[in-house]
Design an enzyme around this catalytic site. Structure first.
Site, PDB file in Angstrom:
ATOM      1  N   TYR A 183      77.496  -4.933  54.972  1.00 27.45           N
ATOM      2  CA  TYR A 183      78.800  -4.895  55.632  1.00 27.45           C
ATOM      3  C   TYR A 183      78.608  -4.882  57.148  1.00 27.45           C
ATOM      4  O   TYR A 183      77.487  -4.928  57.648  1.00 27.45           O
ATOM      5  CB  TYR A 183      79.607  -3.713  55.112  1.00 27.45           C
ATOM      6  CG  TYR A 183      79.917  -3.839  53.635  1.00 27.45           C
ATOM      7  CD1 TYR A 183      80.691  -4.895  53.162  1.00 27.45           C
ATOM      8  CD2 TYR A 183      79.386  -2.945  52.701  1.00 27.45           C
ATOM      9  CE1 TYR A 183      80.949  -5.049  51.803  1.00 27.45           C
ATOM     10  CE2 TYR A 183      79.639  -3.090  51.343  1.00 27.45           C
ATOM     11  CZ  TYR A 183      80.416  -4.150  50.898  1.00 27.45           C
ATOM     12  OH  TYR A 183      80.660  -4.310  49.558  1.00 27.45           O
ATOM     13  N   ARG A 230      75.623   5.561  56.296  1.00 25.08           N
ATOM     14  CA  ARG A 230      74.933   4.990  55.137  1.00 25.08           C
ATOM     15  C   ARG A 230      74.144   3.772  55.597  1.00 25.08           C
ATOM     16  O   ARG A 230      74.713   2.842  56.186  1.00 25.08           O
ATOM     17  CB  ARG A 230      75.925   4.616  54.033  1.00 25.08           C
ATOM     18  CG  ARG A 230      75.227   4.476  52.676  1.00 25.08           C
ATOM     19  CD  ARG A 230      76.176   4.304  51.521  1.00 25.08           C
ATOM     20  NE  ARG A 230      75.562   4.804  50.293  1.00 25.08           N
ATOM     21  CZ  ARG A 230      75.957   4.479  49.073  1.00 25.08           C
ATOM     22  NH1 ARG A 230      76.977   3.649  48.892  1.00 25.08           N
ATOM     23  NH2 ARG A 230      75.350   4.975  48.018  1.00 25.08           N
ATOM     24  N   GLY A 327      76.163   8.482  41.681  1.00 26.13           N
ATOM     25  CA  GLY A 327      77.228   7.500  41.608  1.00 26.13           C
ATOM     26  C   GLY A 327      77.676   7.293  40.178  1.00 26.13           C
ATOM     27  O   GLY A 327      78.508   8.032  39.637  1.00 26.13           O
ATOM     28  N   ARG A 328      77.095   6.288  39.538  1.00 25.98           N
ATOM     29  CA  ARG A 328      77.504   5.959  38.170  1.00 25.98           C
ATOM     30  C   ARG A 328      77.263   7.107  37.194  1.00 25.98           C
ATOM     31  O   ARG A 328      77.943   7.201  36.166  1.00 25.98           O
ATOM     32  CB  ARG A 328      76.769   4.688  37.715  1.00 25.98           C
ATOM     33  CG  ARG A 328      77.261   3.431  38.430  1.00 25.98           C
ATOM     34  CD  ARG A 328      76.328   2.241  38.207  1.00 25.98           C
ATOM     35  NE  ARG A 328      75.058   2.437  38.900  1.00 25.98           N
ATOM     36  CZ  ARG A 328      74.003   1.648  38.751  1.00 25.98           C
ATOM     37  NH1 ARG A 328      74.053   0.628  37.915  1.00 25.98           N
ATOM     38  NH2 ARG A 328      72.898   1.873  39.428  1.00 25.98           N
ATOM     39  N   CYS A 370      83.849   3.286  32.456  1.00 27.57           N
ATOM     40  CA  CYS A 370      82.482   3.565  32.029  1.00 27.57           C
ATOM     41  C   CYS A 370      82.363   3.233  30.560  1.00 27.57           C
ATOM     42  O   CYS A 370      83.246   3.587  29.762  1.00 27.57           O
ATOM     43  CB  CYS A 370      82.132   5.034  32.261  1.00 27.57           C
ATOM     44  SG  CYS A 370      80.529   5.507  31.558  1.00 27.57           S
TER      45      CYS A 370
END
Length: 674
Positions: A183, A230, A327-328, A370
Site C-alpha cells: 500500500y 506495519r 489474525g485468522r 471462517c
C-alpha cells in the site's frame, strides 16, 4: 493440537504478562491483527454487525484489537468496498460506539489508517485514477496509476494527520499506519515500485522520506496515543523491500516517534506471503520480526501463521517479538486467548490456513467468514435453540459437515447417532492433509475428534448403513452428510485393471500407490495433490489433463493468486511431468493409451490414478423421504464444494430446523461446542 495443560498455574506466563505501548498498558501480549472483513457500512461507518464482530473478539480475551484498514482519503485511497473511513467528522460517532463496545468487553482498541495507493481499482475509487510513487501498475489490478505530485503528497499527509486526530476524538487507544503489503507507504519504500527521480526515489533514504513524513504527520495528529507502523520486512519480489532495508526503515521510524513496529511481509503480487496458504509453516515470519527487534528499542509485534499458544509463548520468551498478533486464528476461535490462559489448548478451534475466509471477501465479495466457525462475520444472526426433546437424530457421514450437524443437534438436546461408512473419522480431511505440507488439516481433524469425545454423540465407524437400517432407529430427523464420490469415466477400456485406482481414495488412505511410473489423469485440485503425494514418495509422475492451458491446473482453487503459487509448488518437483491436451482412450496392464490432437500416445504405467472429478453422493435421501422420515441433506451430498461450505450448510440448516421445532426455545449462544 497439543495436549491440554494439566497444571493450574498460568501455562504461558510470557504470553499473559502485561505489556506497554508508549503509555498504554495492555493486559497481555496478544493483539488481534487487522483483517479486511467487508462488514463496514456503505458510508464508511462502523455497522452494527462489525461492532458485534469485534466485540466477540474482545470478549475472547485479546489484549488489544487493531481495527481493519480504515481509509484516510475516500474514494481515492479506498482498497475495497465496503471499507471503513475516518476522513470525515461524521464518521467519529460510529467509531466511538465501536471503541466503547470493545472497552466494555475488556480489550483495548487501535485503528489502522490506510491509503491504497496503486493497489486499487477504479471501481473502488469512483473512476479516479489511482495515485502511486511511480506510474507502475499493481500486478493484481493492472490499472495504471499516476505519479504523485508534491501537492498530492501534501494532501495525503494532511489526510493521515486529520484521520489520526479523529481516531483520538473517537477514543481509540492507539493508531496504526498500514505501511506494509504494497500500500502507499510501502509503495514508496520498495525499489520495485518506486522509480522516482526526485528526492522521494532512488536511494533507500529517499524512498523512506515520504513514509517517514506520514509517520510524523500521524504522530502529530494522534497526540499522545501510541503510533504503530506495519512494515513488510520482505516483499519477496525482485527488487522489492528486503530485510536489511526494513531494519534501517524501522530504526528511522523509531527516530520520528513511532512507538511499535508490526512486522509483516509481502505485497499484492505476493499475497501468499501476507495471507499465507496452507503450505506455509507455522511461525515462519518470526525470524524476520526478531531481526527487526534487534535494531530498535521500541516493541515489535510478530504476526503470521501463529496458531498454537506454545509457538506464541516461545516467540516472546526467546525474544523474537514483544507482542503476538493473531489474525485468522481469531476468526476460527475468538476465545483463543481465554482458552490459552486457562490451559485449554485442545479446545482451541485451529485455523488451518485454508483461506476460505479470503475467498469470501476476495471472490465472493461477501462478509468475512471462517470455514470452521459459522458465526464469524454473522454474529448478529439468530442462534440455534435448545429443543431438549431427547428424540433420536441420526447423522450419516462423519466428515466436517456431518460432525458439525451432530454436535449442533447434541447441544440442542437431541440423542444423536453419527454413522460413518469408513473406518476412519473425517476421511475427507485425511485426503486434504495427505500431500506434503498440508498437515494443518490434521489439526482440525484432531480437534473434531476431541469435541466428539466430549459430547454425548454416539459414533459408529465402518457402518455402511442403508435407509431401512436407519429407519429402525425411529429417528425424528436424519441428516445426510454423505459427501461425494468419484465421477464415473465412460467409454474407456481397461478401467477394471488392478493398476487403476482412485486418486481421492489414495489421498484418503483407502488405497495406496505401489508401482511406478504413476500416471494421474485429471489435473484439478485432487489430481494435483495426488501428483505431489506420489512425487514425494519418490515415484516418477505424469500429470495429464485434457486442458491445453497450463494455467488451468487446479482450476477449482478459489483465488487466482494462490493457484499461481500452487502450480509453482507442482513445477518445483523434478519428478512431475505435466502433459496437456490429452484424452485417455484405454488402459492395458502396464500402460495407458492417450490421444492428443488425433495422434495416439502410449506411456508406461505402474499405476493410473483417476482424478476426473467428484459428484454428490445422495443415494439415501429418496428412500428416507419415501419412508416419511424428515431428512436434511448437507455439504457435498448437495453440491461438491469446500470444507467451510459443508460446515456452514450443516450449522445453518440445523439452526433453522430447531427454530421451527421450538420457536420459543432458549438460544444456544456459543459455538464453543462446534
Amino acid at each position: 493440537m497439543q495436549p491440554q495443560a494439566k497444571n493450574r498455574e498460568q501455562p504461558f506466563p510470557h504470553l499473559f504478562q502485561s505489556g506497554r505501548l508508549r503509555n498504554l498498558a495492555l493486559k497481555n501480549r496478544l493483539i488481534m491483527a487487522p483483517m479486511e472483513s467487508n462488514l463496514a457500512a456503505d458510508d464508511g461507518s462502523v455497522s452494527d454487525l462489525m461492532r458485534e464482530y469485534y466485540r466477540a473478539r474482545a470478549f475472547g480475551g485479546v489484549g488489544m484489537i487493531i481495527v481493519e484498514y480504515t481509509c484516510v482519503d475516500r474514494p481515492l485511497g479506498l482498497g475495497g468496498n465496503p471499507q471503513l473511513g475516518l476522513d470525515d467528522d461524521a464518521l467519529i460517532v460510529s467509531h466511538g460506539e465501536l471503541v466503547r463496545a470493545v472497552h466494555a468487553a475488556g480489550s483495548r482498541i487501535c485503528v489502522q489508517l490506510f491509503h491504497a495507493g496503486r493497489q486499487t481499482h477504479p471501481k473502488f475509487t469512483n473512476g479516479q485514477q489511482p495515485i502511486a510513487a511511480s506510474p507502475i501498475p499493481c500486478p493484481m489490478y493492472r490499472k495504471m496509476p499516476r505519479e504523485m505530485t508534491a501537492a498530492d503528497m501534501d494532501r495525503v499527509l494532511q489526510k493521515f494527520r486529520e484521520a489520526a486526530e479523529r481516531a483520538a476524538k473517537a477514543g481509540y487507544d492507539a493508531v496504526e499506519i498500514h505501511g506494509a503489503h504494497g500500500y502507499l507507504p510501502a509503495n514508496f519504500l520498495s525499489a520495485a515500485s518506486n522509480k522516482r527521480m526526485d528526492e522521494f526515489g532512488g536511494s533507500l533514504e529517499n524512498r523512506q522520506r515520504f513514509p517517514l513524513l506520514i509517520a510524523a504527520a500521524v504522530r502529530q495528529g494522534a497526540r499522545d496515543l501510541p503510533v504503530i507502523f506495519r512494515l513488510s520486512a520482505d516483499e519477496f519480489v525482485a527488487g522489492g523491500t528486503r530485510i536489511d532495508e526494513a531494519m534501517d526503515t524501522a530504526r528511522r521510524l523509531e527516530a520520528v516517534g513511532v512507538d511499535a513496529i508490526h512486522v509483516s511481509t509481502g505485497c499484492h503480487e505476493r499475497i501468499d506471503r501476507n495471507v499465507d496458504p496452507v503450505w506455509m509453516p507455522e511461525g515462519w515470519r518470526l525470524p524476520l520480526a526478531r531481526q527487526i527487534r534487534e535494531v530498535v528499542r521500541i516493541p515489535v509485534i510478530g504476526v503470521g501463521v501463529i496458531r498454537h499458544p506454545q509457538v506464541a509463548e516461545q516467540a516472546i520468551a526467546e525474544g523474537s517479538a514483544d507482542f503476538i498478533a493473531l489474525g485468522r486464528a481469531l476468526l476460527a476461535d475468538p476465545e483463543w486467548p481465554n482458552k490459552a490462559a486457562a490451559g485449554r489448548t485442545a479446545d482451541i478451534r485451529p485455523c488451518t490456513s485454508c483461506n476460505w475466509c479470503v475467498a469470501q471477501i476476495g471472490t465472493g465479495h461477501t462478509p468475512v467468514g471462517c470455514a470452521e466457525n459459522p458465526r464469524t462475520g454473522r454474529e448478529t444472526q439468530p442462534q440455534p435453540v435448545f429443543v431438549g426433546s431427547h428424540e433420536r437424530a441420526v447423522v450419516v457421514g462423519a466428515g466436517p459437515g456431518g460432525i458439525a450437524a451432530a454436535l449442533t443437534l447434541d447441544r440442542a438436546g437431541y440423542s444423536v447417532l453419527l454413522m460413518e461408512r469408513q473406518a476412519a473419522l473425517a476421511p475427507g480431511l485425511l485426503a486434504s492433509a495427505a500431500a506434503p505440507k498440508k498437515d494443518k488439516f490434521l489439526w482440525y481433524r484432531e480437534y473434531l475428534a476431541h469435541k466428539l469425545r466430549h459430547s454425548s454423540v454416539e459414533l459408529e465407524l465402518s457402518n455402511a448403513t442403508g435407509a431401512e437400517d436407519i429407519a429402525k432407529h425411529s429417528p425424528a430427523l436424519v441428516v445426510l452428510a454423505t459427501g461425494s464420490r468419484d465421477r464415473v469415466l465412460d467409454g474407456v477400456d481397461g478401467l477394471e485393471l488392478p493398476l487403476v485406482k482412485s486418486a481421492y481414495a489414495v489421498l484418503a488412505g483407502n488405497d495406496s500407490v505401489r508401482h511406478g511410473p504413476v500416471v494421474i489423469y485429471g489435473a484439478g485440485e485432487v489430481g494435483c495433490e495426488a501428483a505431489k503425494f506420489a512425487a514425494a514418495k519418490g515415484f516418477e509422475v505424469i500429470l495429464a489433463t485434457r486442458s491445453s492451458d497450463a494455467n488451468a491446473l487446479s482450476r477449482s482453487t478459489s483465488l487466482r493468486i494462490y493457484r499461481e503459487q500452487f502450480i509453482e509448488t507442482i513445477k518445483a518437483y523434478p519428478n512431475i511431468r505435466i502433459e496437456l491436451g490429452v484424452t485417455l482412450r484405454s488402459v492395458s496392464p502396464d500402460a495407458v493409451h492417450m490421444e492428443r490432437d488425433g495422434q495416439p500416445i502410449t506411456w508406461p504405467a505402474g499405476q493410473l490414478l483417476l482424478a476426473v472429478g467428484r459428484v454428490p453422493n445422495d443415494d439415501l435421501s429418496a428412500g428416507l423421504q419415501a419412508a416419511g422420515i424428515p431428512t436434511l441433506v448437507v455439504g457435498d451430498a448437495v453440491d461438491v464444494r469446500r470444507i467451510g461450505d459443508a460446515v456452514h450448510d450443516a450449522y445453518w440448516q440445523i439452526r433453522d430446523m430447531t427454530r421451527r421445532v421450538n420457536p420459543q426455545g432458549a438460544p444456544i449462544e456459543s459455538v464453543d461446542f462446534l
